[in-house]
Design a protein around this motif. Structure first.
Motif, mmCIF file in Angstrom:
data_model
loop_
_atom_site.group_PDB
_atom_site.id
_atom_site.type_symbol
_atom_site.label_atom_id
_atom_site.label_comp_id
_atom_site.label_asym_id
_atom_site.label_seq_id
_atom_site.Cartn_x
_atom_site.Cartn_y
_atom_site.Cartn_z
ATOM 1 N N GLU A 80 12.878 -36.682 3.251
ATOM 2 C CA GLU A 80 14.325 -36.297 3.947
ATOM 3 C C GLU A 80 15.273 -37.026 3.264
ATOM 4 N N GLY A 81 16.549 -36.772 3.271
ATOM 5 C CA GLY A 81 17.427 -37.421 2.606
ATOM 6 C C GLY A 81 18.216 -38.574 3.305
ATOM 7 N N THR A 82 18.164 -38.439 4.574
ATOM 8 C CA THR A 82 19.333 -39.202 5.092
ATOM 9 C C THR A 82 18.929 -40.726 5.219
ATOM 10 N N ARG A 111 7.131 -32.929 1.463
ATOM 11 C CA ARG A 111 6.269 -33.080 2.961
ATOM 12 C C ARG A 111 5.008 -32.433 2.684
ATOM 13 N N GLY A 118 8.404 -20.149 3.878
ATOM 14 C CA GLY A 118 9.473 -20.710 4.087
ATOM 15 C C GLY A 118 9.109 -22.402 4.388
ATOM 16 N N GLN A 125 16.741 -29.775 -0.478
ATOM 17 C CA GLN A 125 17.963 -29.923 0.604
ATOM 18 C C GLN A 125 19.256 -30.231 -0.139
ATOM 19 N N ALA A 128 24.810 -33.203 4.091
ATOM 20 C CA ALA A 128 26.145 -33.714 4.092
ATOM 21 C C ALA A 128 26.127 -34.599 5.272
ATOM 22 N N TYR A 261 17.912 -39.403 15.750
ATOM 23 C CA TYR A 261 19.003 -38.699 16.456
ATOM 24 C C TYR A 261 19.706 -39.258 17.762
ATOM 25 N N ALA A 276 14.586 -22.506 10.798
ATOM 26 C CA ALA A 276 15.890 -23.098 10.762
ATOM 27 C C ALA A 276 16.289 -23.255 9.068
ATOM 28 N N ILE A 277 17.623 -22.704 8.855
ATOM 29 C CA ILE A 277 18.122 -22.766 7.647
ATOM 30 C C ILE A 277 18.994 -23.751 7.429
ATOM 31 N N LEU A 278 19.466 -24.614 8.428
ATOM 32 C CA LEU A 278 20.507 -25.644 8.344
ATOM 33 C C LEU A 278 20.296 -26.519 9.601
ATOM 34 N N GLY A 280 20.684 -30.512 11.908
ATOM 35 C CA GLY A 280 21.144 -31.759 11.717
ATOM 36 C C GLY A 280 21.549 -32.265 13.004
ATOM 37 N N GLY A 281 22.199 -33.477 13.053
ATOM 38 C CA GLY A 281 22.967 -33.987 14.222
ATOM 39 C C GLY A 281 23.578 -35.320 14.103
ATOM 40 N N THR A 302 20.331 -28.340 4.747
ATOM 41 C CA THR A 302 20.065 -26.985 4.801
ATOM 42 C C THR A 302 18.874 -26.704 3.469
ATOM 43 N N ARG A 306 15.210 -21.591 1.663
ATOM 44 C CA ARG A 306 15.571 -20.574 2.755
ATOM 45 C C ARG A 306 16.846 -20.072 2.721
HETATM 46 P P1 HAM Z 1 15.247 -31.372 8.957
HETATM 47 O O1 HAM Z 1 15.387 -30.336 10.205
HETATM 48 O O2 HAM Z 1 13.878 -31.990 8.831
HETATM 49 O O3 HAM Z 1 16.381 -32.249 8.837
HETATM 50 O O4 HAM Z 1 15.415 -30.467 7.414
HETATM 51 C C1 HAM Z 1 16.593 -29.945 7.404
HETATM 52 C C2 HAM Z 1 16.190 -28.513 6.775
HETATM 53 O O5 HAM Z 1 15.464 -28.471 5.653
HETATM 54 C C3 HAM Z 1 15.521 -27.454 7.668
HETATM 55 O O6 HAM Z 1 16.410 -26.695 8.730
HETATM 56 C C4 HAM Z 1 15.055 -26.524 6.609
HETATM 57 O O7 HAM Z 1 15.899 -25.574 6.277
HETATM 58 C C5 HAM Z 1 14.797 -27.389 5.525
HETATM 59 N N1 HAM Z 1 13.416 -27.768 5.242
HETATM 60 C C6 HAM Z 1 12.728 -28.470 6.361
HETATM 61 N N2 HAM Z 1 11.364 -28.874 5.893
HETATM 62 C C7 HAM Z 1 11.049 -27.636 5.214
HETATM 63 C C8 HAM Z 1 9.752 -27.126 4.188
HETATM 64 N N3 HAM Z 1 8.561 -27.733 4.365
HETATM 65 N N4 HAM Z 1 10.023 -26.260 3.468
HETATM 66 C C9 HAM Z 1 11.099 -25.602 3.092
HETATM 67 N N5 HAM Z 1 12.197 -25.908 3.803
HETATM 68 C C10 HAM Z 1 12.214 -27.023 4.789
HETATM 69 C C11 HAM Z 1 16.582 -33.572 8.044
HETATM 70 O O8 HAM Z 1 15.591 -33.615 6.936
HETATM 71 C C12 HAM Z 1 17.596 -34.284 8.398
HETATM 72 N N6 HAM Z 1 17.636 -35.409 7.158
HETATM 73 C C13 HAM Z 1 19.006 -33.725 8.173
HETATM 74 C C14 HAM Z 1 19.930 -34.282 8.374
HETATM 75 C C15 HAM Z 1 21.158 -34.833 7.600
HETATM 76 N N7 HAM Z 1 20.259 -34.858 9.817
HETATM 77 C C16 HAM Z 1 21.470 -35.584 9.768
HETATM 78 N N8 HAM Z 1 21.662 -35.603 8.448
#
Ligand code: HAM
Length: 414
Positions: A80-82, A111, A118, A125, A128, A261, A276-278, A280-281, A302, A306
Protein backbone atom coordinates in the motif's frame (compact mmCIF):
# COMPACT_ATOMS: atom_id res chain seq x y z
CA UNK A 1 6.52 -20.49 -22.86
CA UNK A 2 6.98 -18.55 -19.65
CA UNK A 3 3.68 -17.03 -18.59
CA UNK A 4 2.84 -14.12 -16.34
CA UNK A 5 2.33 -14.75 -12.64
CA UNK A 6 -1.13 -15.38 -11.24
CA UNK A 7 -2.78 -12.14 -10.12
CA UNK A 8 -0.80 -9.96 -12.54
CA UNK A 9 -2.03 -8.38 -15.76
CA UNK A 10 -0.47 -7.18 -19.00
CA UNK A 11 -1.90 -3.82 -19.89
CA UNK A 12 -2.21 -3.95 -23.68
CA UNK A 13 -2.82 -0.97 -25.99
CA UNK A 14 -6.55 -1.77 -26.26
CA UNK A 15 -6.76 -1.02 -22.52
CA UNK A 16 -3.86 1.31 -21.79
CA UNK A 17 -5.47 4.22 -23.65
CA UNK A 18 -8.41 3.99 -21.22
CA UNK A 19 -5.97 4.22 -18.30
CA UNK A 20 -4.40 7.28 -19.93
CA UNK A 21 -7.76 9.02 -20.30
CA UNK A 22 -8.61 8.23 -16.67
CA UNK A 23 -5.20 9.26 -15.33
CA UNK A 24 -5.34 12.56 -17.20
CA UNK A 25 -8.73 13.37 -15.73
CA UNK A 26 -7.62 12.43 -12.21
CA UNK A 27 -4.39 14.41 -12.50
CA UNK A 28 -6.44 17.47 -13.37
CA UNK A 29 -8.80 17.05 -10.42
CA UNK A 30 -5.86 16.50 -8.04
CA UNK A 31 -4.16 19.57 -9.48
CA UNK A 32 -7.30 21.65 -8.96
CA UNK A 33 -7.29 20.65 -5.28
CA UNK A 34 -3.58 21.62 -5.19
CA UNK A 35 -2.22 18.15 -4.44
CA UNK A 36 1.41 17.55 -5.52
CA UNK A 37 2.71 14.25 -6.84
CA UNK A 38 5.11 12.07 -4.86
CA UNK A 39 6.82 8.87 -6.04
CA UNK A 40 8.43 6.52 -3.55
CA UNK A 41 10.39 3.27 -4.01
CA UNK A 42 8.59 0.07 -4.86
CA UNK A 43 10.42 -1.73 -2.04
CA UNK A 44 11.10 -0.67 1.52
CA UNK A 45 12.44 -2.21 4.71
CA UNK A 46 9.89 -4.79 5.87
CA UNK A 47 9.81 -3.08 9.26
CA UNK A 48 8.14 -0.02 7.72
CA UNK A 49 5.00 -1.99 6.93
CA UNK A 50 5.13 -4.05 10.11
CA UNK A 51 5.15 -0.86 12.14
CA UNK A 52 3.00 1.22 9.82
CA UNK A 53 0.31 -1.14 8.58
CA UNK A 54 0.34 -3.28 11.73
CA UNK A 55 1.76 -6.67 12.76
CA UNK A 56 -1.66 -8.27 13.20
CA UNK A 57 -3.22 -7.20 9.90
CA UNK A 58 -3.89 -9.66 7.06
CA UNK A 59 -1.72 -7.51 4.82
CA UNK A 60 1.35 -7.97 7.03
CA UNK A 61 0.66 -11.48 8.29
CA UNK A 62 -0.46 -13.08 5.04
CA UNK A 63 -0.05 -10.90 2.00
CA UNK A 64 3.35 -9.27 1.83
CA UNK A 65 5.97 -10.08 -0.80
CA UNK A 66 8.92 -10.19 1.56
CA UNK A 67 12.41 -11.37 0.70
CA UNK A 68 15.98 -11.06 1.87
CA UNK A 69 18.22 -9.08 -0.47
CA UNK A 70 21.85 -10.00 -1.16
CA UNK A 71 22.91 -7.80 1.74
CA UNK A 72 20.78 -9.80 4.17
CA UNK A 73 18.15 -7.06 4.63
CA UNK A 74 14.49 -7.94 4.90
CA UNK A 75 12.76 -6.13 2.05
CA UNK A 76 9.08 -5.91 1.14
CA UNK A 77 7.33 -4.82 -2.05
CA UNK A 78 4.90 -2.08 -1.01
CA UNK A 79 1.46 -3.52 -0.31
CA UNK A 80 0.00 0.00 0.00
CA UNK A 81 1.16 3.58 -0.45
CA UNK A 82 0.58 5.45 2.79
CA UNK A 83 3.42 3.97 4.87
CA UNK A 84 6.04 4.74 2.19
CA UNK A 85 4.69 8.25 1.62
CA UNK A 86 4.81 9.01 5.33
CA UNK A 87 8.32 7.54 5.58
CA UNK A 88 9.36 9.88 2.76
CA UNK A 89 7.56 12.81 4.42
CA UNK A 90 9.56 12.30 7.61
CA UNK A 91 12.88 11.38 6.00
CA UNK A 92 12.84 14.41 3.67
CA UNK A 93 11.89 16.91 6.37
CA UNK A 94 8.65 17.72 4.60
CA UNK A 95 7.11 18.97 7.84
CA UNK A 96 8.96 22.22 7.12
CA UNK A 97 6.83 22.68 3.98
CA UNK A 98 3.66 24.75 4.22
CA UNK A 99 1.29 22.69 6.32
CA UNK A 100 -0.94 20.86 5.57
CA UNK A 101 1.02 19.05 2.88
CA UNK A 102 -1.17 17.59 0.16
CA UNK A 103 0.34 14.71 -1.79
CA UNK A 104 -0.88 12.29 -4.42
CA UNK A 105 0.61 9.19 -6.03
CA UNK A 106 -0.07 6.64 -8.74
CA UNK A 107 1.87 3.49 -7.96
CA UNK A 108 1.88 -0.30 -8.29
CA UNK A 109 1.10 -2.30 -5.14
CA UNK A 110 1.80 -5.93 -4.30
CA UNK A 111 -0.27 -8.23 -2.13
CA UNK A 112 -0.25 -12.02 -2.06
CA UNK A 113 -4.05 -12.23 -2.16
CA UNK A 114 -6.48 -14.98 -3.06
CA UNK A 115 -6.92 -13.99 -6.67
CA UNK A 116 -10.55 -13.31 -7.64
CA UNK A 117 -12.38 -10.84 -9.83
CA UNK A 118 -11.15 -7.38 -8.85
CA UNK A 119 -8.55 -8.80 -6.47
CA UNK A 120 -5.07 -8.91 -7.95
CA UNK A 121 -1.56 -9.51 -6.67
CA UNK A 122 -0.13 -6.60 -8.60
CA UNK A 123 -2.54 -3.69 -8.75
CA UNK A 124 -2.34 0.08 -8.95
CA UNK A 125 -3.54 2.75 -6.61
CA UNK A 126 -4.02 6.45 -7.10
CA UNK A 127 -3.94 7.90 -3.63
CA UNK A 128 -4.16 11.28 -1.95
CA UNK A 129 -2.93 12.27 1.50
CA UNK A 130 -3.42 15.47 3.50
CA UNK A 131 -0.72 15.60 6.17
CA UNK A 132 -0.68 18.08 9.03
CA UNK A 133 -4.25 18.86 10.07
CA UNK A 134 -6.62 17.31 12.56
CA UNK A 135 -9.53 19.49 11.49
CA UNK A 136 -12.72 17.87 10.24
CA UNK A 137 -12.34 20.22 7.26
CA UNK A 138 -9.62 17.93 5.90
CA UNK A 139 -11.97 14.94 6.18
CA UNK A 140 -14.56 16.91 4.24
CA UNK A 141 -12.02 18.00 1.61
CA UNK A 142 -10.78 14.43 1.07
CA UNK A 143 -14.34 13.16 0.60
CA UNK A 144 -15.21 16.05 -1.72
CA UNK A 145 -12.06 15.19 -3.69
CA UNK A 146 -13.16 11.56 -3.98
CA UNK A 147 -16.58 12.69 -5.17
CA UNK A 148 -15.03 15.07 -7.68
CA UNK A 149 -13.01 12.18 -9.08
CA UNK A 150 -16.17 10.19 -9.71
CA UNK A 151 -17.81 13.29 -11.21
CA UNK A 152 -14.84 13.93 -13.51
CA UNK A 153 -15.09 10.33 -14.68
CA UNK A 154 -18.82 10.64 -15.25
CA UNK A 155 -19.44 7.77 -12.83
CA UNK A 156 -22.82 8.16 -11.16
CA UNK A 157 -23.63 7.27 -7.57
CA UNK A 158 -20.99 5.16 -5.95
CA UNK A 159 -22.17 4.43 -2.42
CA UNK A 160 -20.14 6.17 0.29
CA UNK A 161 -20.03 4.28 3.58
CA UNK A 162 -18.73 6.15 6.56
CA UNK A 163 -17.70 5.22 10.10
CA UNK A 164 -15.60 6.50 12.95
CA UNK A 165 -13.25 4.13 14.74
CA UNK A 166 -12.16 6.64 17.36
CA UNK A 167 -8.75 7.40 18.80
CA UNK A 168 -6.45 5.46 21.15
CA UNK A 169 -8.15 7.19 24.12
CA UNK A 170 -11.69 5.98 23.43
CA UNK A 171 -10.45 2.69 22.04
CA UNK A 172 -8.99 1.62 25.37
CA UNK A 173 -12.42 1.39 26.94
CA UNK A 174 -13.95 -0.14 23.82
CA UNK A 175 -11.30 -2.83 23.51
CA UNK A 176 -12.01 -4.01 27.05
CA UNK A 177 -15.72 -4.35 26.27
CA UNK A 178 -14.97 -6.01 22.92
CA UNK A 179 -12.64 -8.52 24.57
CA UNK A 180 -15.34 -9.42 27.08
CA UNK A 181 -17.74 -10.06 24.20
CA UNK A 182 -15.31 -12.07 22.05
CA UNK A 183 -13.81 -13.85 25.07
CA UNK A 184 -17.11 -15.64 25.74
CA UNK A 185 -16.83 -17.42 22.41
CA UNK A 186 -13.12 -17.30 21.71
CA UNK A 187 -12.86 -21.08 21.19
CA UNK A 188 -15.23 -20.88 18.24
CA UNK A 189 -13.18 -18.26 16.36
CA UNK A 190 -10.56 -19.17 13.72
CA UNK A 191 -6.90 -19.54 14.73
CA UNK A 192 -5.93 -16.16 13.27
CA UNK A 193 -8.60 -14.45 15.37
CA UNK A 194 -7.48 -16.33 18.47
CA UNK A 195 -3.92 -15.16 17.90
CA UNK A 196 -5.12 -11.55 17.57
CA UNK A 197 -7.27 -11.59 20.70
CA UNK A 198 -4.64 -10.31 23.13
CA UNK A 199 -2.66 -8.03 20.82
CA UNK A 200 -5.37 -6.42 18.73
CA UNK A 201 -8.97 -7.58 19.32
CA UNK A 202 -10.41 -4.98 16.88
CA UNK A 203 -8.70 -6.87 14.03
CA UNK A 204 -11.03 -9.79 14.77
CA UNK A 205 -13.90 -7.64 13.47
CA UNK A 206 -12.21 -7.59 10.05
CA UNK A 207 -12.02 -11.40 9.75
CA UNK A 208 -13.35 -12.75 6.44
CA UNK A 209 -14.12 -16.29 7.80
CA UNK A 210 -17.86 -16.85 7.75
CA UNK A 211 -18.02 -18.45 11.23
CA UNK A 212 -16.14 -15.46 12.70
CA UNK A 213 -18.36 -13.03 10.80
CA UNK A 214 -21.41 -14.71 12.35
CA UNK A 215 -19.92 -14.53 15.82
CA UNK A 216 -19.12 -10.85 15.27
CA UNK A 217 -22.63 -9.94 14.13
CA UNK A 218 -23.71 -8.69 17.56
CA UNK A 219 -20.37 -7.35 18.73
CA UNK A 220 -20.38 -3.96 20.46
CA UNK A 221 -19.73 -1.11 17.98
CA UNK A 222 -16.83 1.31 18.30
CA UNK A 223 -19.09 4.17 17.29
CA UNK A 224 -21.04 3.79 20.56
CA UNK A 225 -17.88 4.33 22.61
CA UNK A 226 -16.39 7.44 20.98
CA UNK A 227 -14.89 10.04 23.32
CA UNK A 228 -16.32 13.57 23.20
CA UNK A 229 -13.57 14.82 20.88
CA UNK A 230 -14.05 11.97 18.36
CA UNK A 231 -17.82 12.33 18.58
CA UNK A 232 -17.71 16.06 17.86
CA UNK A 233 -15.24 15.52 15.02
CA UNK A 234 -17.51 12.94 13.40
CA UNK A 235 -20.62 15.09 13.88
CA UNK A 236 -18.86 18.01 12.16
CA UNK A 237 -17.83 15.83 9.22
CA UNK A 238 -21.37 14.51 8.77
CA UNK A 239 -22.94 17.95 9.17
CA UNK A 240 -20.72 19.51 6.52
CA UNK A 241 -21.24 16.61 4.10
CA UNK A 242 -25.00 17.05 4.48
CA UNK A 243 -24.63 20.79 3.84
CA UNK A 244 -23.14 19.88 0.46
CA UNK A 245 -25.68 17.14 -0.23
CA UNK A 246 -23.04 14.42 -0.23
CA UNK A 247 -24.88 11.12 0.11
CA UNK A 248 -23.43 8.75 2.68
CA UNK A 249 -24.48 5.86 4.84
CA UNK A 250 -23.09 5.11 8.27
CA UNK A 251 -21.70 1.61 8.27
CA UNK A 252 -20.56 0.71 11.76
CA UNK A 253 -18.95 -2.48 10.43
CA UNK A 254 -16.16 -0.64 8.60
CA UNK A 255 -12.96 -1.27 10.53
CA UNK A 256 -10.52 -1.18 7.54
CA UNK A 257 -7.76 -3.70 6.98
CA UNK A 258 -4.87 -1.52 8.09
CA UNK A 259 -4.06 -0.66 11.69
CA UNK A 260 -3.12 2.98 11.36
CA UNK A 261 -6.64 4.36 11.07
CA UNK A 262 -8.24 6.68 13.63
CA UNK A 263 -11.54 8.56 13.68
CA UNK A 264 -13.14 8.87 10.21
CA UNK A 265 -12.92 5.85 7.88
CA UNK A 266 -14.78 5.40 4.62
CA UNK A 267 -15.28 3.14 1.63
CA UNK A 268 -16.90 3.77 -1.74
CA UNK A 269 -18.54 0.52 -2.77
CA UNK A 270 -19.53 -0.48 -6.29
CA UNK A 271 -23.00 -1.94 -5.87
CA UNK A 272 -22.65 -4.30 -8.85
CA UNK A 273 -19.57 -6.08 -7.54
CA UNK A 274 -19.65 -5.23 -3.84
CA UNK A 275 -16.00 -4.21 -4.18
CA UNK A 276 -14.46 -1.08 -2.69
CA UNK A 277 -13.44 1.25 -5.51
CA UNK A 278 -11.89 3.85 -3.24
CA UNK A 279 -11.21 3.74 0.48
CA UNK A 280 -9.35 5.53 3.21
CA UNK A 281 -9.54 7.41 6.43
CA UNK A 282 -7.77 9.46 9.05
CA UNK A 283 -4.49 8.22 10.53
CA UNK A 284 -3.49 10.68 13.23
CA UNK A 285 -0.90 8.43 14.86
CA UNK A 286 1.08 7.12 11.90
CA UNK A 287 3.65 9.90 11.44
CA UNK A 288 4.58 9.68 15.10
CA UNK A 289 4.60 5.89 15.02
CA UNK A 290 7.10 5.95 12.16
CA UNK A 291 9.45 8.30 13.99
CA UNK A 292 8.16 11.77 13.03
CA UNK A 293 6.64 14.44 15.20
CA UNK A 294 3.04 13.84 16.08
CA UNK A 295 1.20 14.92 12.88
CA UNK A 296 -2.44 14.15 12.07
CA UNK A 297 -3.30 13.09 8.52
CA UNK A 298 -6.03 11.70 6.31
CA UNK A 299 -6.14 10.13 2.86
CA UNK A 300 -7.54 7.57 0.49
CA UNK A 301 -6.55 5.35 -2.38
CA UNK A 302 -8.54 4.11 -5.34
CA UNK A 303 -7.79 0.81 -7.06
CA UNK A 304 -7.12 1.85 -10.65
CA UNK A 305 -8.04 -1.55 -12.17
CA UNK A 306 -11.41 -1.41 -10.41
CA UNK A 307 -11.94 2.26 -11.23
CA UNK A 308 -11.17 1.78 -14.94
CA UNK A 309 -13.72 -1.02 -15.10
CA UNK A 310 -16.48 1.22 -13.76
CA UNK A 311 -15.24 4.17 -15.86
CA UNK A 312 -15.65 2.24 -19.11
CA UNK A 313 -19.14 1.10 -18.14
CA UNK A 314 -20.33 4.71 -18.14
CA UNK A 315 -18.25 6.20 -20.98
CA UNK A 316 -17.68 5.54 -24.63
CA UNK A 317 -13.91 5.49 -24.70
CA UNK A 318 -12.33 5.72 -28.11
CA UNK A 319 -8.63 5.45 -28.70
CA UNK A 320 -6.96 8.13 -30.79
CA UNK A 321 -6.42 7.32 -34.46
CA UNK A 322 -3.95 8.82 -36.95
CA UNK A 323 -4.97 12.13 -38.50
CA UNK A 324 -2.93 11.26 -41.54
CA UNK A 325 -1.18 8.34 -43.20
CA UNK A 326 1.49 9.27 -45.73
CA UNK A 327 2.11 6.72 -48.46
CA UNK A 328 5.51 6.94 -50.12
CA UNK A 329 7.96 4.83 -52.05
CA UNK A 330 11.51 5.67 -53.24
CA UNK A 331 14.31 7.65 -51.62
CA UNK A 332 13.14 11.20 -52.52
CA UNK A 333 9.52 10.33 -51.78
CA UNK A 334 10.42 8.80 -48.40
CA UNK A 335 12.48 11.87 -47.55
CA UNK A 336 9.49 14.10 -48.27
CA UNK A 337 7.26 11.81 -46.20
CA UNK A 338 9.66 12.08 -43.25
CA UNK A 339 9.88 15.87 -43.61
CA UNK A 340 6.11 16.32 -43.68
CA UNK A 341 5.35 13.82 -40.91
CA UNK A 342 7.97 15.31 -38.56
CA UNK A 343 6.59 18.80 -39.16
CA UNK A 344 2.98 17.75 -38.58
CA UNK A 345 3.81 15.75 -35.43
CA UNK A 346 5.39 18.87 -33.97
CA UNK A 347 2.08 20.62 -34.72
CA UNK A 348 0.33 17.94 -32.62
CA UNK A 349 -1.12 15.84 -35.41
CA UNK A 350 -0.97 12.06 -35.15
CA UNK A 351 0.85 11.00 -38.29
CA UNK A 352 1.77 7.54 -39.48
CA UNK A 353 3.94 6.54 -42.43
CA UNK A 354 5.59 3.50 -43.94
CA UNK A 355 8.46 1.98 -41.98
CA UNK A 356 8.77 -1.29 -43.87
CA UNK A 357 9.45 -0.29 -47.49
CA UNK A 358 6.14 -1.84 -48.41
CA UNK A 359 4.28 -1.57 -51.70
CA UNK A 360 1.61 1.13 -52.04
CA UNK A 361 -1.00 -1.58 -51.83
CA UNK A 362 0.35 -2.94 -48.56
CA UNK A 363 0.69 0.59 -47.15
CA UNK A 364 -2.93 1.26 -48.04
CA UNK A 365 -4.03 -1.90 -46.20
CA UNK A 366 -2.10 -0.82 -43.13
CA UNK A 367 -3.56 2.71 -43.27
CA UNK A 368 -7.04 1.18 -43.33
CA UNK A 369 -6.27 -1.13 -40.42
CA UNK A 370 -5.07 1.75 -38.23
CA UNK A 371 -8.15 3.72 -39.36
CA UNK A 372 -6.19 6.76 -40.56
CA UNK A 373 -8.54 9.70 -41.09
CA UNK A 374 -6.69 11.06 -44.15
CA UNK A 375 -4.34 9.69 -46.75
CA UNK A 376 -1.57 11.51 -48.61
CA UNK A 377 0.19 9.81 -51.51
CA UNK A 378 3.74 10.80 -52.43
CA UNK A 379 5.05 9.15 -55.60
CA UNK A 380 7.51 10.14 -58.31
CA UNK A 381 4.98 12.39 -60.01
CA UNK A 382 4.09 14.23 -56.80
CA UNK A 383 7.76 15.03 -56.17
CA UNK A 384 8.09 16.35 -59.72
CA UNK A 385 4.97 18.55 -59.65
CA UNK A 386 5.00 19.44 -55.96
CA UNK A 387 1.31 18.56 -55.88
CA UNK A 388 -0.35 15.55 -54.24
CA UNK A 389 -3.79 14.08 -53.51
CA UNK A 390 -5.08 14.07 -49.98
CA UNK A 391 -8.09 11.88 -49.28
CA UNK A 392 -10.55 12.09 -46.42
CA UNK A 393 -11.16 8.43 -45.59
CA UNK A 394 -14.50 9.07 -43.89
CA UNK A 395 -16.17 11.06 -46.67
CA UNK A 396 -14.09 9.74 -49.54
CA UNK A 397 -13.45 13.34 -50.68
CA UNK A 398 -10.19 13.89 -52.50
CA UNK A 399 -8.37 17.19 -52.87
CA UNK A 400 -5.24 18.29 -54.64
CA UNK A 401 -2.84 19.96 -52.30
CA UNK A 402 0.63 21.49 -52.47
CA UNK A 403 3.30 19.22 -50.98
CA UNK A 404 3.91 21.89 -48.40
CA UNK A 405 3.96 21.23 -44.64
CA UNK A 406 1.93 24.24 -43.56
CA UNK A 407 -0.71 23.71 -46.29
CA UNK A 408 -1.20 20.13 -45.14
CA UNK A 409 -1.33 21.33 -41.54
CA UNK A 410 -4.06 23.83 -42.49
CA UNK A 411 -5.97 21.11 -44.32
CA UNK A 412 -5.88 18.87 -41.22
CA UNK A 413 -6.99 21.75 -39.00
CA UNK A 414 -9.97 22.62 -41.19
P1 HAM B 1 -7.02 -0.31 0.92
O1 HAM B 1 -8.46 -0.30 1.31
O2 HAM B 1 -6.23 -1.48 1.35
O3 HAM B 1 -6.40 1.03 1.51
O4 HAM B 1 -6.89 -0.16 -0.64
C1 HAM B 1 -7.46 0.94 -1.32
C2 HAM B 1 -8.11 0.48 -2.61
O5 HAM B 1 -7.17 -0.26 -3.39
C3 HAM B 1 -9.27 -0.49 -2.43
O6 HAM B 1 -10.46 0.20 -2.14
C4 HAM B 1 -9.32 -1.16 -3.78
O7 HAM B 1 -10.00 -0.33 -4.71
C5 HAM B 1 -7.84 -1.24 -4.16
N1 HAM B 1 -7.32 -2.59 -3.86
C6 HAM B 1 -6.90 -3.05 -2.67
N2 HAM B 1 -6.47 -4.32 -2.78
C7 HAM B 1 -6.61 -4.67 -4.08
C8 HAM B 1 -6.32 -5.85 -4.83
N3 HAM B 1 -5.79 -6.93 -4.27
N4 HAM B 1 -6.59 -5.85 -6.15
C9 HAM B 1 -7.13 -4.75 -6.75
N5 HAM B 1 -7.40 -3.61 -6.08
C10 HAM B 1 -7.16 -3.56 -4.76
C11 HAM B 1 -5.09 1.39 1.36
O8 HAM B 1 -4.30 0.79 0.70
C12 HAM B 1 -4.75 2.69 2.06
N6 HAM B 1 -3.32 2.94 1.91
C13 HAM B 1 -5.60 3.82 1.54
C14 HAM B 1 -5.32 5.09 2.27
C15 HAM B 1 -4.56 6.13 1.82
N7 HAM B 1 -5.73 5.38 3.48
C16 HAM B 1 -5.26 6.57 3.83
N8 HAM B 1 -4.55 7.03 2.84
Amino acid sequence: MIQKLKGTKDLLPDQSYKWQILEKKLNKVLENYNFKEIRVPVFEYTELFQRGVGETTDVVQKEMYTFEDKGGRSITLRPEGTAGVIRAYIENGMSSLPSPTKLWYNMGMYRYENVQKGRLREFHQIGAEIIGTESYLADVEIILLANSIFDALNIPKIKLNLNSIGCPKCREKYQKILKEFIGKNLNNYCDTCKSRFEKNPMRILDCKESKCKELNANAPKMIDYLCDDCKEHFENVKRMLREFCIDFKIDTNIVRGLDYYTKTVFEYIDENTGLAILAGGRYDGLVNQLGGQSTPAIGFATGVERLVEVFEQYNNLDDKIPDLYILSSGMEENKKAIEISEYLRKQNHIVEKDLCDRSFNAQMKYANKVRAKNLLVIGENEIKTGLAKIKNMTTGDEKEIKLDCSQIHNYLMA
